[in-house]
Design an enzyme around this catalytic site. Structure first.
Site, PDB file in Angstrom:
ATOM      1  CB  CYS A  89     -19.997  -6.167  65.986  1.00 50.32           C
ATOM      2  SG  CYS A  89     -20.926  -6.022  67.523  1.00 50.32           S
ATOM      3  CG  HIS A 131     -25.072  -3.892  64.127  1.00 51.00           C
ATOM      4  ND1 HIS A 131     -24.143  -4.722  63.544  1.00 51.00           N
ATOM      5  CD2 HIS A 131     -24.644  -3.702  65.401  1.00 51.00           C
ATOM      6  CE1 HIS A 131     -23.195  -5.020  64.427  1.00 51.00           C
ATOM      7  NE2 HIS A 131     -23.479  -4.404  65.564  1.00 51.00           N
ATOM      8  CD  GLU A 132     -25.935  -0.563  67.391  1.00 48.33           C
ATOM      9  OE1 GLU A 132     -25.990  -1.052  68.541  1.00 48.33           O
ATOM     10  OE2 GLU A 132     -24.889  -0.556  66.715  1.00 48.33           O
ATOM     11  CG  HIS A 135     -26.051  -5.258  69.541  1.00 47.10           C
ATOM     12  ND1 HIS A 135     -25.224  -6.251  70.021  1.00 47.10           N
ATOM     13  CD2 HIS A 135     -25.297  -4.559  68.661  1.00 47.10           C
ATOM     14  CE1 HIS A 135     -24.039  -6.159  69.459  1.00 47.10           C
ATOM     15  NE2 HIS A 135     -24.058  -5.136  68.611  1.00 47.10           N
TER      16      HIS A 135
END
Length: 163
Positions: A89, A131-132, A135
């Site tokens: 990351c 993953h995004e 976030h």
């Protein structure tokens, strides 16, 4: 627009849940351009808005030569049992750990005109999408690690020069 600085572990904006954006607002177009510029730095697959200090629901990506963005994304579908994949990351620089990710993911959001946008894929694309979106939920990939791996990861974070 410009390449923006990436916020790192410990910055409070990374823990914030992103708020929806108005796709047609001029500020949203500027944010998208900054995200697109920022993700094109070599070695990057995705950049969420909170990684550049903006707690808004948007991210950009550059996977397999495909550059794009999505606003107000949500995971619509995942398929397959999570598998451990090597992951890193930008907000946890220089470190990477095996992270459980579904092999397929589909995300639904909108573009700058407010039209529905569907992103989907397997492999790196599926990993990046999960993953995004995490976030934008205020979570770093470290939180998805298995318990033992997370303990090792946190010890490495505490020893990192950037921490």
């Amino acid at each position: 627009m410009s390449v923006r600085e990436i916020r790192v572990f410990g910055d409070p904006v990374l823990r914030e849940r992103a708020t929806p954006v108005d796709p047609t607002a001029p500020a949203t177009a500027a944010l998208v351009q900054d995200l697109l510029d920022t993700v094109q730095v070599p070695g990057r697959a995705g950049v969420a808005a909170n990684q550049i200090g903006v707690a808004k629901a948007a991210f950009s990506f550059l996977v397999d030569g495909r550059l794009g963005y999505v606003l107000n994304p949500r995971i619509d579908e995942v398929r397959g049992e999570p598998q451990l994949v090597d992951e890193g990351c930008l907000s946890v620089p220089e470190l990477g750990f095996p992270t459980p990710r579904h092999p397929y993911c589909r995300v639904v959001g909108v573009d700058l005109e407010g039209q529905e946008l569907v992103l989907e894929g397997e492999g790196l694309m599926a990993q990046m999408l999960q993953h995004e979106v995490a976030h934008l939920d205020g979570k770093l990939y470290l939180q998805a690690l298995e318990k033992e791996t997370r303990a090792v990861a946190m010890a490495e974070v505490r020893k990192a020069s950037w921490y």
